[in-house]
Design a protein around this motif. Structure first.
Motif, PDB file in Angstrom:
ATOM      1  N   LEU A 112       0.844  -1.189   0.000  1.00 31.03           N
ATOM      2  CA  LEU A 112       0.000   0.000   0.000  1.00 31.03           C
ATOM      3  C   LEU A 112       0.880   1.241   0.000  1.00 31.03           C
ATOM      4  CD1 LEU A 112      -2.573  -1.222   2.638  1.00 31.03           C
ATOM      5  CD2 LEU A 112      -2.938  -0.996   0.176  1.00 31.03           C
ATOM      6  N   ASN A 113       0.653   2.110  -0.957  1.00 32.73           N
ATOM      7  CA  ASN A 113       1.353   3.382  -1.062  1.00 32.73           C
ATOM      8  C   ASN A 113       0.586   4.373  -0.195  1.00 32.73           C
ATOM      9  OD1 ASN A 113       1.993   6.024  -1.856  1.00 32.73           O
ATOM     10  ND2 ASN A 113       2.396   5.437  -3.978  1.00 32.73           N
ATOM     11  N   THR A 114       1.016   4.510   1.057  1.00 28.89           N
ATOM     12  CA  THR A 114       0.283   5.372   1.994  1.00 28.89           C
ATOM     13  C   THR A 114       0.548   6.849   1.729  1.00 28.89           C
ATOM     14  OG1 THR A 114       2.057   5.158   3.627  1.00 28.89           O
ATOM     15  CG2 THR A 114       0.197   3.620   3.803  1.00 28.89           C
ATOM     16  N   GLY A 115       1.620   7.164   1.019  1.00 27.71           N
ATOM     17  CA  GLY A 115       1.906   8.554   0.673  1.00 27.71           C
ATOM     18  C   GLY A 115       0.889   9.121  -0.293  1.00 27.71           C
ATOM     19  N   MET A 116       0.368   8.267  -1.175  1.00 29.51           N
ATOM     20  CA  MET A 116      -0.609   8.706  -2.173  1.00 29.51           C
ATOM     21  C   MET A 116      -1.987   8.107  -1.951  1.00 29.51           C
ATOM     22  SD  MET A 116       1.712   8.540  -5.601  1.00 29.51           S
ATOM     23  CE  MET A 116       3.104   9.618  -5.837  1.00 29.51           C
ATOM     24  N   GLY A 117      -2.080   7.172  -1.004  1.00 27.10           N
ATOM     25  CA  GLY A 117      -3.368   6.561  -0.714  1.00 27.10           C
ATOM     26  C   GLY A 117      -3.849   5.599  -1.784  1.00 27.10           C
ATOM     27  N   VAL A 118      -2.909   4.862  -2.404  1.00 32.01           N
ATOM     28  CA  VAL A 118      -3.264   3.934  -3.482  1.00 32.01           C
ATOM     29  C   VAL A 118      -2.517   2.614  -3.277  1.00 32.01           C
ATOM     30  CG1 VAL A 118      -3.709   5.777  -5.162  1.00 32.01           C
ATOM     31  CG2 VAL A 118      -1.413   4.799  -4.980  1.00 32.01           C
ATOM     32  N   PRO A 119      -2.925   1.547  -3.964  1.00 31.45           N
ATOM     33  CA  PRO A 119      -2.150   0.303  -3.908  1.00 31.45           C
ATOM     34  C   PRO A 119      -0.763   0.506  -4.504  1.00 31.45           C
ATOM     35  CG  PRO A 119      -4.324  -0.097  -4.860  1.00 31.45           C
ATOM     36  CD  PRO A 119      -4.156   1.389  -4.757  1.00 31.45           C
ATOM     37  N   ASP A 173      -2.264  -4.750 -10.119  1.00 31.32           N
ATOM     38  CA  ASP A 173      -2.857  -3.415 -10.022  1.00 31.32           C
ATOM     39  C   ASP A 173      -3.378  -3.105  -8.623  1.00 31.32           C
ATOM     40  OD1 ASP A 173      -2.303  -2.938 -12.681  1.00 31.32           O
ATOM     41  OD2 ASP A 173      -4.338  -3.411 -13.376  1.00 31.32           O
ATOM     42  N   ASP A 174      -3.702  -4.144  -7.862  1.00 34.58           N
ATOM     43  CA  ASP A 174      -4.213  -3.969  -6.507  1.00 34.58           C
ATOM     44  C   ASP A 174      -3.092  -4.020  -5.460  1.00 34.58           C
ATOM     45  OD1 ASP A 174      -6.364  -3.561  -4.706  1.00 34.58           O
ATOM     46  OD2 ASP A 174      -6.408  -5.703  -4.244  1.00 34.58           O
ATOM     47  N   GLY A 175      -1.835  -4.121  -5.898  1.00 38.49           N
ATOM     48  CA  GLY A 175      -0.705  -4.172  -4.978  1.00 38.49           C
ATOM     49  C   GLY A 175      -0.470  -5.538  -4.363  1.00 38.49           C
ATOM     50  N   ARG A 176      -1.079  -6.563  -4.940  1.00 34.25           N
ATOM     51  CA  ARG A 176      -0.940  -7.924  -4.406  1.00 34.25           C
ATOM     52  C   ARG A 176      -0.090  -8.789  -5.338  1.00 34.25           C
ATOM     53  NH1 ARG A 176      -4.815  -8.464  -0.302  1.00 34.25           N
ATOM     54  NH2 ARG A 176      -6.370  -6.820  -0.356  1.00 34.25           N
ATOM     55  N   PHE A 177       0.388  -9.917  -4.793  1.00 33.38           N
ATOM     56  CA  PHE A 177       1.200 -10.859  -5.564  1.00 33.38           C
ATOM     57  C   PHE A 177       0.605 -12.247  -5.375  1.00 33.38           C
ATOM     58  CE2 PHE A 177       5.358 -11.616  -7.592  1.00 33.38           C
ATOM     59  CZ  PHE A 177       5.402 -12.990  -7.549  1.00 33.38           C
ATOM     60  N   PRO A 178      -0.391 -12.622  -6.187  1.00 31.36           N
ATOM     61  CA  PRO A 178      -1.016 -13.943  -6.037  1.00 31.36           C
ATOM     62  C   PRO A 178      -0.026 -15.065  -6.352  1.00 31.36           C
ATOM     63  CG  PRO A 178      -2.312 -12.518  -7.488  1.00 31.36           C
ATOM     64  CD  PRO A 178      -1.003 -11.834  -7.249  1.00 31.36           C
TER      65      PRO A 178
END
Length: 135
Positions: A30-37, A65-70
């Protein structure tokens, strides 16, 4: 008929997501600086060889795109050992036209009961990061 046409794409999306490979170890950036995945961040998973204390590379890839690694690791390959996830944060921020204090982040953790599910997220901004064991 119109109701079915509306829900059909959503049902197909759910089926595709459910078909993703199961992994007993998951992560979410999670990119907390920009509030996005934290989308498209390169990462790697390593396991320490207990006899040499050297890291063995298990997998590499990028977050979706959701910041995950399935499919990070299979149940069969997930053994009680010391693991490391390395996130290429410097490359990620550079791709966004930003600079980062941390060129990479390494999270090292010990698995003692490999029958459990482990979630290790990374929350990051330009000058900070944090992690925890999630569920």
């Amino acid at each position: 008929f119109f109701v079915l046409q509306y829900y059909k794409p959503k049902l197909l999306t759910c089926d595709i997501q459910m078909a993703a490979p199961y992994s007993p170890l998951t992560t979410h950036v999670l990119n907390t600086g920009m509030g996005v995945p934290g989308a498209h961040m390169a990462l790697s998973l390593h396991r320490m060889d207990p006899s040499t204390s050297l890291w063995n590379l298990l997998t590499t890839g990028t977050t979706n795109d959701d910041g995950r690694f399935p499919g990070l690791i299979t149940r069969e390959n997930f053994t009680p050992e010391v693991y490391k996830m390395r996130f290429e944060t410097g490359q990620y921020w550079e791709s966004l036209g930003e600079t980062s204090f941390y060129p990479y982040v390494e999270i090292v953790f010990t698995i003692t009961d490999h029958s459990q599910k482990f979630h290790v997220p990374l929350l990051c901004s330009f000058f900070s990061y944090t992690t925890h064991r999630g569920s």
